[in-house]
Motif scaffolding. Structure first.
Motif, PDB file in Angstrom:
ATOM      1  N   GLY A   1       0.797  -1.218   0.000  1.00  7.04           N
ATOM      2  CA  GLY A   1       0.000   0.000   0.000  1.00  7.04           C
ATOM      3  C   GLY A   1       0.828   1.265   0.000  1.00  7.04           C
ATOM      4  O   GLY A   1       1.815   1.409  -0.742  1.00  7.04           O
ATOM      5  N   ASP A   2       0.450   2.236   0.856  1.00  3.11           N
ATOM      6  CA  ASP A   2       1.068   3.554   0.871  1.00  3.11           C
ATOM      7  C   ASP A   2       2.548   3.477   1.221  1.00  3.11           C
ATOM      8  O   ASP A   2       3.362   4.216   0.650  1.00  3.11           O
ATOM      9  CB  ASP A   2       0.322   4.442   1.873  1.00  3.11           C
ATOM     10  N   GLN A   3       2.911   2.623   2.142  1.00  3.28           N
ATOM     11  CA  GLN A   3       4.322   2.504   2.519  1.00  3.28           C
ATOM     12  C   GLN A   3       5.178   2.049   1.352  1.00  3.28           C
ATOM     13  O   GLN A   3       6.280   2.560   1.135  1.00  3.28           O
ATOM     14  CB  GLN A   3       4.462   1.541   3.696  1.00  3.28           C
ATOM     15  N   LEU A   4       4.677   1.100   0.584  1.00  4.11           N
ATOM     16  CA  LEU A   4       5.422   0.608  -0.571  1.00  4.11           C
ATOM     17  C   LEU A   4       5.551   1.702  -1.636  1.00  4.11           C
ATOM     18  O   LEU A   4       6.635   1.927  -2.181  1.00  4.11           O
ATOM     19  CB  LEU A   4       4.734  -0.632  -1.136  1.00  4.11           C
ATOM     20  N   LEU A   5       4.450   2.401  -1.944  1.00  4.65           N
ATOM     21  CA  LEU A   5       4.498   3.416  -2.988  1.00  4.65           C
ATOM     22  C   LEU A   5       5.364   4.606  -2.583  1.00  4.65           C
ATOM     23  O   LEU A   5       6.041   5.205  -3.423  1.00  4.65           O
ATOM     24  CB  LEU A   5       3.087   3.877  -3.326  1.00  4.65           C
ATOM     25  N   SER A   6       5.363   4.962  -1.310  1.00  6.97           N
ATOM     26  CA  SER A   6       6.227   6.052  -0.851  1.00  6.97           C
ATOM     27  C   SER A   6       7.704   5.696  -1.036  1.00  6.97           C
ATOM     28  O   SER A   6       8.521   6.535  -1.448  1.00  6.97           O
ATOM     29  CB  SER A   6       5.940   6.360   0.621  1.00  6.97           C
ATOM     30  N   THR A   7       8.049   4.439  -0.767  1.00  3.23           N
ATOM     31  CA  THR A   7       9.441   4.010  -0.959  1.00  3.23           C
ATOM     32  C   THR A   7       9.796   3.970  -2.440  1.00  3.23           C
ATOM     33  O   THR A   7      10.916   4.354  -2.829  1.00  3.23           O
ATOM     34  CB  THR A   7       9.655   2.629  -0.319  1.00  3.23           C
ATOM     35  N   LEU A   8       8.863   3.518  -3.272  1.00  3.43           N
ATOM     36  CA  LEU A   8       9.116   3.519  -4.718  1.00  3.43           C
ATOM     37  C   LEU A   8       9.328   4.936  -5.243  1.00  3.43           C
ATOM     38  O   LEU A   8      10.142   5.156  -6.146  1.00  3.43           O
ATOM     39  CB  LEU A   8       7.955   2.858  -5.455  1.00  3.43           C
ATOM     40  N   GLN A   9       8.610   5.891  -4.699  1.00  2.00           N
ATOM     41  CA  GLN A   9       8.812   7.277  -5.139  1.00  2.00           C
ATOM     42  C   GLN A   9      10.208   7.759  -4.789  1.00  2.00           C
ATOM     43  O   GLN A   9      10.846   8.476  -5.579  1.00  2.00           O
ATOM     44  CB  GLN A   9       7.768   8.193  -4.506  1.00  2.00           C
ATOM     45  N   GLN A  10      10.740   7.349  -3.663  1.00  3.53           N
ATOM     46  CA  GLN A  10      12.112   7.713  -3.313  1.00  3.53           C
ATOM     47  C   GLN A  10      13.114   7.099  -4.303  1.00  3.53           C
ATOM     48  O   GLN A  10      14.088   7.743  -4.697  1.00  3.53           O
ATOM     49  CB  GLN A  10      12.427   7.256  -1.882  1.00  3.53           C
ATOM     50  N   VAL A  11      12.840   5.853  -4.674  1.00  2.00           N
ATOM     51  CA  VAL A  11      13.711   5.215  -5.674  1.00  2.00           C
ATOM     52  C   VAL A  11      13.652   5.987  -6.989  1.00  2.00           C
ATOM     53  O   VAL A  11      14.695   6.261  -7.616  1.00  2.00           O
ATOM     54  CB  VAL A  11      13.287   3.750  -5.883  1.00  2.00           C
ATOM     55  N   LEU A  12      12.462   6.367  -7.415  1.00  2.00           N
ATOM     56  CA  LEU A  12      12.312   7.117  -8.660  1.00  2.00           C
ATOM     57  C   LEU A  12      13.036   8.452  -8.594  1.00  2.00           C
ATOM     58  O   LEU A  12      13.740   8.848  -9.548  1.00  2.00           O
ATOM     59  CB  LEU A  12      10.828   7.326  -8.948  1.00  2.00           C
ATOM     60  N   GLU A  13      12.893   9.152  -7.495  1.00  2.00           N
ATOM     61  CA  GLU A  13      13.516  10.472  -7.372  1.00  2.00           C
ATOM     62  C   GLU A  13      15.039  10.378  -7.406  1.00  2.00           C
ATOM     63  O   GLU A  13      15.709  11.297  -7.900  1.00  2.00           O
ATOM     64  CB  GLU A  13      13.059  11.128  -6.067  1.00  2.00           C
ATOM     65  N   HIS A  14      15.600   9.295  -6.925  1.00  2.00           N
ATOM     66  CA  HIS A  14      17.052   9.145  -6.920  1.00  2.00           C
ATOM     67  C   HIS A  14      17.587   8.635  -8.253  1.00  2.00           C
ATOM     68  O   HIS A  14      18.734   8.932  -8.613  1.00  2.00           O
ATOM     69  CB  HIS A  14      17.478   8.183  -5.802  1.00  2.00           C
ATOM     70  N   GLU A  15      16.795   7.895  -8.997  1.00  2.00           N
ATOM     71  CA  GLU A  15      17.282   7.253 -10.210  1.00  2.00           C
ATOM     72  C   GLU A  15      16.970   8.022 -11.489  1.00  2.00           C
ATOM     73  O   GLU A  15      17.627   7.801 -12.507  1.00  2.00           O
ATOM     74  CB  GLU A  15      16.690   5.839 -10.329  1.00  2.00           C
ATOM     75  N   ARG A  16      16.008   8.899 -11.484  1.00  2.00           N
ATOM     76  CA  ARG A  16      15.635   9.587 -12.709  1.00  2.00           C
ATOM     77  C   ARG A  16      16.677  10.640 -13.071  1.00  2.00           C
ATOM     78  O   ARG A  16      17.335  11.220 -12.197  1.00  2.00           O
ATOM     79  CB  ARG A  16      14.250  10.227 -12.558  1.00  2.00           C
ATOM     80  N   ASP A  17      16.827  10.908 -14.372  1.00  2.00           N
ATOM     81  CA  ASP A  17      17.771  11.905 -14.866  1.00  2.00           C
ATOM     82  C   ASP A  17      17.183  13.300 -14.912  1.00  2.00           C
ATOM     83  O   ASP A  17      17.927  14.281 -14.967  1.00  2.00           O
ATOM     84  CB  ASP A  17      18.252  11.516 -16.278  1.00  2.00           C
ATOM     85  N   ASP A  18      15.867  13.404 -14.897  1.00  2.00           N
ATOM     86  CA  ASP A  18      15.187  14.685 -15.014  1.00  2.00           C
ATOM     87  C   ASP A  18      14.072  14.738 -13.977  1.00  2.00           C
ATOM     88  O   ASP A  18      13.338  13.757 -13.787  1.00  2.00           O
ATOM     89  CB  ASP A  18      14.605  14.838 -16.431  1.00  2.00           C
TER      90      ASP A  18
END
Length: 556
Positions: free
Chosen positions: A400-417
């Motif tokens: 749920g929310d805990q998983l998606l919040s962690t995925l957003q952190q992964v996205l913010e660190h890995e994206r180029d833009d």
């Protein structure tokens, strides 16, 4: 690879420094200021269709090095008087000769005549005056350029006048050693004619690194020590060729040898030359044809090599992308799984859409589908990272929310833009298969079909924002009743954004629901249902879909 000091992208070979030739501003003038008459037509100034460089150095230019000159250095004080027509004999053949100091030298091919050089502050050519010449030969018009690498003290090697396939003269440059060749080997050179007797390690008495057979002691004839020595000697005879192939791997190479040494020419072709020619059988027609053949064969070999390398890279990329596609972990579950994936990129196996399905030890089946904004390889790589992160977090017990919040952190660190975002839909189905938890992050709601072919969309009232848009976003989890028998289809927007007909109308979610309902009533299930639905969407679009398409179907 760092650029080399010679500016040509090739490694510098040891040799004297080069001084760039300069164009003479006017006709050749003697020391007393007089200007000789213009040359008579057909005086032999231009040979092989190439414009010679200015053969007279500027008054301030460096003096010619007599140790590197071939022949006699002529100055105005000791220059002989111009010969008369009857005394001149056969018309000389003039061609471009590059000297060790970067100056242009012109040599005569008259029988018995010594090589003549024009250099120094007062140097002028004997004979009729010739008009000034450009500092470098023209390279336009697409005509071929030949680089001759030979050291012929006797001057017996004569290169005839040649024309290429279009009738244009073939330009000729001449180098006496590999040091000169490295300076003359520019991008406009198409073919290299190499004398296999070119000295590489010794003086004029050694050819191709081969020890002379005359004399006594250690410098005398080489003893016969078996086949190993014979093979080593054969390699030594091709030392010059090996160095040229290393120096010019992209150029066509013709080997020049004697008619008595056919085996040596054959070995030259075996190690990389395009062909070999006999020194004593050269004529314009044979050499011109050999040059064109060597150039085209080199181009064909390069194209074939690039094609093979491209196929190898494509196979490696296919294996890599295929390995990055998910393998569902549903061991022990009674649910049936089917998936359809088609990237929008041409000839790609992986796009920005991603999905996965795993079963945790408590019997819950977790399914996910997502879409990274964009369609390139960077988006595909980011999608793989998010999928792997989702699987790891799910197996670790997050939901749920805990998983998606962690995925957003992964996205913010890995994206180029910072403008890159991802939509996501996660479903966790209970062990008995009758209920499911649903989380939406800017993603279309799943479609569910129950008994009798009834198809509908799950509620999406609690849809949260896409990952990467809001720093402290929340994603509520809603509970859904599935029933006893059902089909749950997760999909990306590529399936619903296709056009319907020639207009601007999109298929949309309702259109997709209608297509699935029709195929369910026709008795299609699993992969057949997905293939038929995607095929129909493509037909309605009038061709291939431009966006990535991913569809996951879980059935009970």
């Amino acid at each position: 690879m760092p650029a080399s000091g010679n500016g040509s992208g090739r490694p510098d070979l040891p040799g004297p420094p080069s001084t760039a030739p300069s164009a003479h501003p006017g006709p050749v003038t003697a020391r007393d200021g007089s200007r000789p008459a213009d040359p008579a037509p057909g005086s032999g100034l231009l040979a092989h269709g190439t414009a010679l460089r200015d053969v007279t150095a500027q008054a301030s230019g460096p003096a010619h090095d007599p140790e590197n000159a071939r022949g006699t250095h002529i100055t105005p004080q000791d220059a002989p008087a111009p010969p008369t027509t009857s005394e001149r004999g056969p018309r000389p053949q003039w061609r471009e000769r590059e000297g060790d100091q970067g100056q242009s030298h012109v040599r005569s091919r008259e029988e018995g005549a010594p090589t003549r050089h024009a250099s120094g502050a007062d140097g002028v050519l004997p004979g009729p005056a010739r008009p000034p010449l450009p500092a470098t030969p023209p390279t336009g018009g697409g005509s071929l350029t030949l680089l001759l690498i030979e050291d012929d003290p006797s001057g017996t090697l004569s290169i005839p006048e040649m024309l290429d396939a279009s009738g244009k003269p073939i330009r000729i440059r001449t180098a006496r050693n590999l040091t000169e060749a490295s300076r003359l080997l520019t991008d406009d050179v198409h073919c290299i004619l190499l004398d296999l007797n070119l000295p590489t390690t010794g003086g004029p008495g050694t050819a191709g690194g081969q020890t002379a057979t005359t004399g006594s002691g250690s410098g005398g004839g080489r003893p016969d020590r078996g086949e190993a020595d014979a093979e080593a000697a054969a390699d030594d005879e091709l030392t010059a060729l090996h160095r040229v192939l290393d120096l010019a791997p992209r150029h066509a190479v013709l080997a020049l040898t004697s008619s008595e040494d056919v085996e040596r020419g054959t070995r030259a072709v075996r190690v990389g030359a395009q062909d070999f020619l006999f020194r004593d059988e050269l004529d314009g027609r044979v050499l011109s044809r050999a040059i064109r053949y060597a150039v085209e064969r080199k181009r064909a070999d390069a194209a074939q090599r690039q094609l093979a390398e491209g196929r190898l890279r494509a196979q490696e990329n296919a294996r890599l992308e295929r390995g990055l596609l998910p393998t569902p972990l549903l061991e022990g579950s009674t649910l049936r799984f089917a998936a359809h994936y088609r990237p929008g990129r041409s000839r790609a196996l992986l796009g920005g859409d991603f999905y996965d399905t795993v079963r945790t030890p408590d019997g819950t089946v977790h399914a996910m589908i997502g879409d990274v904004s964009g369609h390139g390889p960077d988006e595909a790589a980011l999608g793989v990272e998010l999928r792997i992160a989702w699987r790891a977090l799910t197996l670790a017990g997050l939901c749920g929310d805990q998983l998606l919040s962690t995925l957003q952190q992964v996205l913010e660190h890995e994206r180029d833009d910072e403008e890159i975002f991802a939509t996501l839909c996660t479903v966790d189905i209970s062990a008995d298969g009758r209920r499911a938890g649903l989380c939406l992050a800017g993603h279309p709601a799943p479609l569910v079909t129950r008994g009798g072919g009834r198809a509908e969309l799950l509620p999406q009232d609690s849809n949260g924002p896409a990952l990467g848009l809001l720093p402290r976003a929340r994603w509520p989890r809603s509970q859904v009743e599935l029933g006893g028998e059902w089909n749950l289809m997760l999909y990306t927007d590529g399936l619903i954004e296709g056009r319907v007909g020639q207009g601007t109308l999109r298929l949309g979610q309702e259109g997709m629901v209608g297509l699935v309902r029709e195929r369910m009533r026709a008795g299609l299930h699993g992969e057949e249902l997905l293939e038929s639905t995607v095929s129909r969407v493509r037909d309605l679009n009038g061709g291939e879909l431009t966006d990535d398409v991913a569809v996951v179907l879980l059935s009970r």
